[in-house]
Design a protein around this motif. Structure first.
Motif, PDB file in Angstrom:
ATOM      1  N   GLY A 130       0.787  -1.224   0.000  1.00 29.22           N
ATOM      2  CA  GLY A 130       0.000   0.000   0.000  1.00 29.22           C
ATOM      3  C   GLY A 130       0.819   1.274   0.000  1.00 29.22           C
ATOM      4  O   GLY A 130       0.252   2.372  -0.063  1.00 29.22           O
ATOM      5  N   TYR A 131       2.147   1.166   0.108  1.00 26.31           N
ATOM      6  CA  TYR A 131       3.015   2.341   0.142  1.00 26.31           C
ATOM      7  C   TYR A 131       3.979   2.323  -1.037  1.00 26.31           C
ATOM      8  O   TYR A 131       4.342   1.255  -1.555  1.00 26.31           O
ATOM      9  CB  TYR A 131       3.834   2.377   1.437  1.00 26.31           C
ATOM     10  CG  TYR A 131       3.029   2.462   2.693  1.00 26.31           C
ATOM     11  CD1 TYR A 131       1.984   3.371   2.826  1.00 26.31           C
ATOM     12  CD2 TYR A 131       3.303   1.630   3.781  1.00 26.31           C
ATOM     13  CE1 TYR A 131       1.241   3.454   3.989  1.00 26.31           C
ATOM     14  CE2 TYR A 131       2.564   1.706   4.950  1.00 26.31           C
ATOM     15  CZ  TYR A 131       1.528   2.622   5.046  1.00 26.31           C
ATOM     16  OH  TYR A 131       0.794   2.702   6.203  1.00 26.31           O
ATOM     17  N   GLY A 132       4.445   3.516  -1.417  1.00 26.24           N
ATOM     18  CA  GLY A 132       5.548   3.605  -2.341  1.00 26.24           C
ATOM     19  C   GLY A 132       6.861   3.380  -1.603  1.00 26.24           C
ATOM     20  O   GLY A 132       6.964   3.619  -0.396  1.00 26.24           O
ATOM     21  N   TYR A 133       7.868   2.898  -2.326  1.00 24.35           N
ATOM     22  CA  TYR A 133       9.175   2.603  -1.746  1.00 24.35           C
ATOM     23  C   TYR A 133      10.240   3.468  -2.408  1.00 24.35           C
ATOM     24  O   TYR A 133      10.125   3.846  -3.575  1.00 24.35           O
ATOM     25  CB  TYR A 133       9.554   1.133  -1.949  1.00 24.35           C
ATOM     26  CG  TYR A 133       8.785   0.158  -1.081  1.00 24.35           C
ATOM     27  CD1 TYR A 133       9.413  -0.513  -0.032  1.00 24.35           C
ATOM     28  CD2 TYR A 133       7.439  -0.108  -1.303  1.00 24.35           C
ATOM     29  CE1 TYR A 133       8.715  -1.425   0.759  1.00 24.35           C
ATOM     30  CE2 TYR A 133       6.731  -1.014  -0.513  1.00 24.35           C
ATOM     31  CZ  TYR A 133       7.380  -1.661   0.507  1.00 24.35           C
ATOM     32  OH  TYR A 133       6.686  -2.559   1.294  1.00 24.35           O
ATOM     33  N   MET A 134      11.297   3.749  -1.647  1.00 23.03           N
ATOM     34  CA  MET A 134      12.486   4.400  -2.186  1.00 23.03           C
ATOM     35  C   MET A 134      13.697   3.510  -1.909  1.00 23.03           C
ATOM     36  O   MET A 134      13.869   3.031  -0.790  1.00 23.03           O
ATOM     37  CB  MET A 134      12.705   5.765  -1.531  1.00 23.03           C
ATOM     38  CG  MET A 134      11.659   6.795  -1.855  1.00 23.03           C
ATOM     39  SD  MET A 134      11.946   8.382  -1.018  1.00 23.03           S
ATOM     40  CE  MET A 134      11.535   7.945   0.679  1.00 23.03           C
ATOM     41  N   GLN A 135      14.504   3.298  -2.928  1.00 22.75           N
ATOM     42  CA  GLN A 135      15.774   2.608  -2.751  1.00 22.75           C
ATOM     43  C   GLN A 135      16.850   3.655  -2.517  1.00 22.75           C
ATOM     44  O   GLN A 135      16.928   4.646  -3.254  1.00 22.75           O
ATOM     45  CB  GLN A 135      16.124   1.782  -3.975  1.00 22.75           C
ATOM     46  CG  GLN A 135      17.426   0.992  -3.823  1.00 22.75           C
ATOM     47  CD  GLN A 135      17.828   0.301  -5.108  1.00 22.75           C
ATOM     48  OE1 GLN A 135      17.451   0.727  -6.201  1.00 22.75           O
ATOM     49  NE2 GLN A 135      18.605  -0.771  -4.996  1.00 22.75           N
ATOM     50  N   ARG A 157      16.081   5.317  -6.544  1.00 28.24           N
ATOM     51  CA  ARG A 157      14.882   5.215  -7.379  1.00 28.24           C
ATOM     52  C   ARG A 157      13.631   5.087  -6.515  1.00 28.24           C
ATOM     53  O   ARG A 157      13.697   4.734  -5.335  1.00 28.24           O
ATOM     54  CB  ARG A 157      14.960   4.023  -8.324  1.00 28.24           C
ATOM     55  CG  ARG A 157      14.942   2.668  -7.636  1.00 28.24           C
ATOM     56  CD  ARG A 157      14.701   1.550  -8.634  1.00 28.24           C
ATOM     57  NE  ARG A 157      14.737   0.240  -7.992  1.00 28.24           N
ATOM     58  CZ  ARG A 157      14.157  -0.846  -8.499  1.00 28.24           C
ATOM     59  NH1 ARG A 157      13.502  -0.775  -9.635  1.00 28.24           N
ATOM     60  NH2 ARG A 157      14.236  -1.997  -7.860  1.00 28.24           N
ATOM     61  N   PHE A 158      12.496   5.391  -7.128  1.00 29.48           N
ATOM     62  CA  PHE A 158      11.180   5.212  -6.521  1.00 29.48           C
ATOM     63  C   PHE A 158      10.510   3.991  -7.136  1.00 29.48           C
ATOM     64  O   PHE A 158      10.696   3.690  -8.314  1.00 29.48           O
ATOM     65  CB  PHE A 158      10.272   6.410  -6.824  1.00 29.48           C
ATOM     66  CG  PHE A 158      10.560   7.643  -6.020  1.00 29.48           C
ATOM     67  CD1 PHE A 158       9.784   7.962  -4.914  1.00 29.48           C
ATOM     68  CD2 PHE A 158      11.584   8.500  -6.372  1.00 29.48           C
ATOM     69  CE1 PHE A 158      10.032   9.110  -4.190  1.00 29.48           C
ATOM     70  CE2 PHE A 158      11.844   9.651  -5.659  1.00 29.48           C
ATOM     71  CZ  PHE A 158      11.061   9.947  -4.557  1.00 29.48           C
ATOM     72  N   VAL A 177      13.038   1.985   1.792  1.00 30.51           N
ATOM     73  CA  VAL A 177      12.235   2.601   2.845  1.00 30.51           C
ATOM     74  C   VAL A 177      10.903   3.047   2.242  1.00 30.51           C
ATOM     75  O   VAL A 177      10.779   3.221   1.026  1.00 30.51           O
ATOM     76  CB  VAL A 177      12.946   3.810   3.487  1.00 30.51           C
ATOM     77  CG1 VAL A 177      14.137   3.360   4.313  1.00 30.51           C
ATOM     78  CG2 VAL A 177      13.377   4.817   2.419  1.00 30.51           C
ATOM     79  N   TRP A 178       9.918   3.225   3.104  1.00 28.59           N
ATOM     80  CA  TRP A 178       8.623   3.727   2.632  1.00 28.59           C
ATOM     81  C   TRP A 178       8.695   5.229   2.373  1.00 28.59           C
ATOM     82  O   TRP A 178       9.378   5.971   3.094  1.00 28.59           O
ATOM     83  CB  TRP A 178       7.547   3.468   3.675  1.00 28.59           C
ATOM     84  CG  TRP A 178       7.109   2.041   3.765  1.00 28.59           C
ATOM     85  CD1 TRP A 178       7.262   1.059   2.834  1.00 28.59           C
ATOM     86  CD2 TRP A 178       6.452   1.424   4.887  1.00 28.59           C
ATOM     87  NE1 TRP A 178       6.733  -0.115   3.296  1.00 28.59           N
ATOM     88  CE2 TRP A 178       6.227   0.071   4.540  1.00 28.59           C
ATOM     89  CE3 TRP A 178       6.028   1.892   6.128  1.00 28.59           C
ATOM     90  CZ2 TRP A 178       5.593  -0.812   5.405  1.00 28.59           C
ATOM     91  CZ3 TRP A 178       5.402   1.014   6.990  1.00 28.59           C
ATOM     92  CH2 TRP A 178       5.191  -0.332   6.634  1.00 28.59           C
ATOM     93  N   ASN A 179       7.978   5.645   1.362  1.00 26.78           N
ATOM     94  CA  ASN A 179       7.858   7.063   1.026  1.00 26.78           C
ATOM     95  C   ASN A 179       6.651   7.634   1.767  1.00 26.78           C
ATOM     96  O   ASN A 179       5.508   7.282   1.481  1.00 26.78           O
ATOM     97  CB  ASN A 179       7.697   7.212  -0.486  1.00 26.78           C
ATOM     98  CG  ASN A 179       7.441   8.639  -0.916  1.00 26.78           C
ATOM     99  OD1 ASN A 179       7.656   9.589  -0.152  1.00 26.78           O
ATOM    100  ND2 ASN A 179       6.973   8.805  -2.144  1.00 26.78           N
TER     101      ASN A 179
END
Length: 301
Positions: A130-135, A157-158, A177-179
């Motif tokens: 349910g969340y966007g991620y960031m590397q 990246r997203f 991590v979560w955005n």
């Protein structure tokens, strides 16, 4: 959701909790709240400490890219380019305000030192879809640039709301991590990026505000410009296009309260997995029940 009482500490609203949380870093006099025309009266009633001139009013909601572009265009008229902006959702919950404030302060430091946009990265508590991620990169910026506080990294990246298999892989790799949609930047840097990557949204708002002589004229000209703007999230419209975005580690018990299950978890369910609102003069008794969420603002239940 941000002005409903009961989700913040002691029965406060989430907006009030947000203002209280950041107050050691950002005094209420420096706060600007973006709202829509149809929520303006309710918001002022809920937070009477905010003056009308602290409200930036959208003619209608069109997601976060037009919203943030309106903020930047509005503040350009009265604030210098080196003003630091902290862009925060008003309806998120944070359990550890002290830890959150450390991360936000570090993000301000990174944004100013590097002249970049910095975001907060939330520690994933599970493979959420349910969340966007960031590397982020492997090397902390703290080591080379003497960044104070929590660890900061370059964003690589997203990824928007991955499937369950991908989310599990992200967690196992350890550098995702979560955005949370929290961004820090100087006004000058944000305006430059909006002008370059979101010109079709930012330029009409700049023109509308600069050409208006009175508040009524500004309201009318912004409404005309807004009617032509396409809805767009700031992540896609701007952030994913940047190559020098940074992220600061944030482990503060964050939730966007985007589902009833997350609301129940935030309200701390009992042994029978029942949760209820607190601090609202409610009179609730739960007996012989399991898995209930009771929202009570005063009645006897």
């Amino acid at each position: 959701k941000h002005i409903i009482p009961g989700l913040g500490p002691g029965g406060a609203s989430l907006l009030q909790a947000t203002l209280d949380r950041i107050e050691p870093l950002i005094p209420v006099s420096n706060v600007r709240v973006v709202t829509t025309e149809d929520q303006l009266d309710a918001l002022q009633a809920a937070i009477p400490s905010l003056r009308r001139e602290q409200m930036i009013v959208e003619p209608e909601g069109k997601n976060t890219a037009p919203c943030i572009a309106l903020v930047a265009a509005t503040l350009e008229a009265t604030r210098p380019p080196d003003t630091t902006l902290c862009i925060l959702p008003a309806d998120h919950a944070v359990n550890d305000a002290t830890s959150f404030l450390r991360s936000l302060s570090a993000a301000c430091d990174v944004a100013r030192r590097r002249d970049t946009i910095c975001t907060l990265g939330i520690h994933p508590t599970g493979p959420s879809t349910g969340y966007g991620y960031m590397q982020h990169g492997a090397t902390p910026l703290n080591n080379s640039e003497e960044v104070r506080g929590p660890t900061a990294f370059d964003v690589l990246r997203f990824t928007e709301k991955p499937d369950a298999t991908t989310a599990s892989r992200f967690l196992s790799e350890g550098n995702y991590v979560w955005n949370a949609g929290i961004f820090v930047s100087t006004l000058g840097r944000l305006s430059r990026d909006l002008g370059h990557h979101c010109a079709s949204t930012f330029a009409p708002l700049r023109t509308a505000i600069a050409g208006a002589g009175t508040p009524d004229e500004r309201r009318t000209s912004v409404a005309v410009a807004y009617a032509e703007l396409p809805p767009a999230p700031i992540d896609i419209a701007l952030m994913e296009k940047l190559h020098d975005l940074c992220v600061v580690d944030c482990d503060a018990g964050w939730s966007d309260l985007g589902s009833w299950s997350s609301v129940a978890a935030h309200l701390r369910a009992d042994a029978a997995n029942c949760a209820q609102t607190t601090g609202l003069d409610s009179r609730t008794t739960i007996e012989d029940s399991e898995g209930c969420l009771v929202w009570n603002e005063g009645a006897k239940v």
